[in-house]
Design a protein around this motif. Structure first.
Motif: not given
Length: 163
Positions: A147-148, A153
């Motif tokens: 996920y960011k 990431y």
């Protein structure tokens, strides 16, 4: 050299001061933060869901980390886990195996703090190759989820306790 991972509150005043002086390399700051932020998280608004631990080498703090549980558990974590944050090995002590020693001792300390947990989790930036290598080499498992995050990431890694 003898090492042991101890709860922050078990440190004497001098050791607590030494923990506050732990520094990481400037290029590690975006990933781990600094001791000011870590101790701020632990001490300014105390929570039963946040615990700090220091790795002592011959009774001198050389590393620090935080563990979190509800109500401080991050959104990405499983409710039955504790999450690892702000693992920092002093820049003058890096390369001596202290990060590995923190990870080796961590499961027992986490279970002592919260006997009901089923595992540990952490989130690591995919570009933080040194940390990825450390965690994977210590037996943490990449969950395959990304996920960011703040920097780039993030990968979620897990450590499951033996049943």
């Amino acid at each position: 050299m003898q090492t042991r991972l101890v709860a922050y509150e078990a440190l004497n005043a001098m050791q607590q001061q030494q923990v506050g002086a732990i520094e990481v390399h400037p290029e590690q700051l975006p990933f781990s933060g600094d001791m000011y932020c870590a101790l701020n998280t632990l001490l300014v608004n105390p929570s039963p869901g946040v615990k700090g631990f220091a790795l002592l080498a011959d009774d001198i703090p050389v590393a620090f980390l935080l563990l979190k549980r509800p109500p401080a558990l991050p959104h990405w974590a499983n409710e039955h886990s504790a999450t690892l944050h702000a693992l920092q090995v002093d820049r003058y002590q890096q390369g001596r195996g202290f990060g590995k020693e923190c990870l080796r001792a961590l499961p027992a300390m986490a279970l002592e703090a919260w006997p009901q947990i089923k595992g540990l989790e952490l989130s690591v930036d995919t570009h933080n190759l040194a940390a990825m290598g450390l965690y994977l080499g210590a037996g943490w498992v990449d969950s395959g989820e990304a996920y960011k995050g703040r920097v780039g990431y993030e990968r979620r890694l897990c450590w499951r306790f033996n049943p």
